[in-house]
Design a protein around this motif. Structure first.
Motif, short mmCIF file in Angstrom:
data_model
loop_
_atom_site.label_atom_id
_atom_site.label_comp_id
_atom_site.label_asym_id
_atom_site.label_seq_id
_atom_site.Cartn_x
_atom_site.Cartn_y
_atom_site.Cartn_z
N UNK A 106 5.28 -3.43 -3.52
CA UNK A 106 4.68 -2.13 -3.82
C UNK A 106 3.20 -2.36 -4.10
N UNK A 107 2.37 -1.68 -3.35
CA UNK A 107 0.93 -1.75 -3.56
C UNK A 107 0.45 -0.43 -4.15
N UNK A 108 -0.76 -0.44 -4.68
CA UNK A 108 -1.37 0.80 -5.12
C UNK A 108 -2.88 0.63 -5.16
N UNK A 109 -3.55 1.75 -5.22
CA UNK A 109 -5.00 1.77 -5.39
C UNK A 109 -5.27 2.28 -6.78
N UNK A 129 -7.26 -6.96 0.09
CA UNK A 129 -7.12 -5.56 0.52
C UNK A 129 -8.40 -5.13 1.24
N UNK A 130 -8.24 -4.32 2.26
CA UNK A 130 -9.37 -3.83 3.05
C UNK A 130 -9.23 -2.32 3.20
N UNK A 131 -10.35 -1.65 3.45
CA UNK A 131 -10.34 -0.20 3.62
C UNK A 131 -11.28 0.20 4.74
N UNK A 132 -10.81 1.03 5.62
CA UNK A 132 -11.64 1.69 6.63
C UNK A 132 -11.73 3.13 6.17
N UNK A 138 -19.51 6.89 -0.28
CA UNK A 138 -18.86 7.55 -1.41
C UNK A 138 -17.91 6.58 -2.10
N UNK A 139 -17.17 5.81 -1.32
CA UNK A 139 -16.23 4.85 -1.90
C UNK A 139 -16.98 3.75 -2.67
N UNK A 145 -15.06 -0.03 -3.31
CA UNK A 145 -15.36 -1.12 -2.35
C UNK A 145 -16.73 -1.70 -2.67
N UNK A 146 -16.97 -2.90 -2.14
CA UNK A 146 -18.25 -3.58 -2.34
C UNK A 146 -19.25 -3.09 -1.32
#
Length: 146
Positions: A106-109, A129-132, A138-139, A145-146
């Motif tokens: 189970x993952x979460x942000x 973890x990565x995000x597109x 804004x993120x 995110x960095x």
């Protein structure tokens, strides 16, 4: 703050009777940003698992999860009105969600700064973890995110 005992609150796992305008207010007051009622309703209705905390006939907290029901689940949007934060309700909602997900992973942000809450529930900080994102600036501003 008016901390209602978590055991005075009913948890429900369906979207029936939810006032989506009120749900949007919970996000704003949490504070987790602005949501649109129709879009919020659709995200919850399309989720594998939802959890709503009810107190005195009104929604005071909500959470949702996506899942393949075999290996992976992801929890999103655990939030509650500020006056219920610190009452044990978040822990109760998370445990109820984890019990129902039944996947080994189970993952979460997490909202930046709230990682300790999830670590106390057994979650570990991920390094990969990565995000597109449609709005990476804004993120970055929000600290996700960095």
């Amino acid at each position: 703050m008016n901390h209602a005992p978590a055991n005075d609150i009913t948890l429900r796992f369906d979207c029936s009777g939810v006032d989506w305008e009120q749900a949007c207010t919970i996000f704003e007051r949490a504070p987790l940003g602005t949501r649109k009622p129709d879009r919020l309703r659709t995200t919850f209705e399309n989720s594998a698992l939802v959890c709503f905390a009810w107190h005195g006939g009104r929604t005071v907290g909500l959470a949702r999860a996506l899942s393949d029901h075999v290996v992976q689940s992801v929890i999103y949007d655990l939030c509650m009105l500020p006056e219920y934060q610190g009452s044990g309700l978040g822990t109760r909602m998370m445990r109820a969600m984890l019990d129902r997900l039944e996947t080994p992973n189970v993952q979460l942000h997490s909202v930046p700064g709230k990682e300790g809450f999830y670590e106390r529930l057994g979650f570990c900080v991920m390094r990969t973890a990565m995000l597109l994102s449609a709005d990476p600036e804004d993120m970055r501003r929000k600290g996700y995110i960095r």
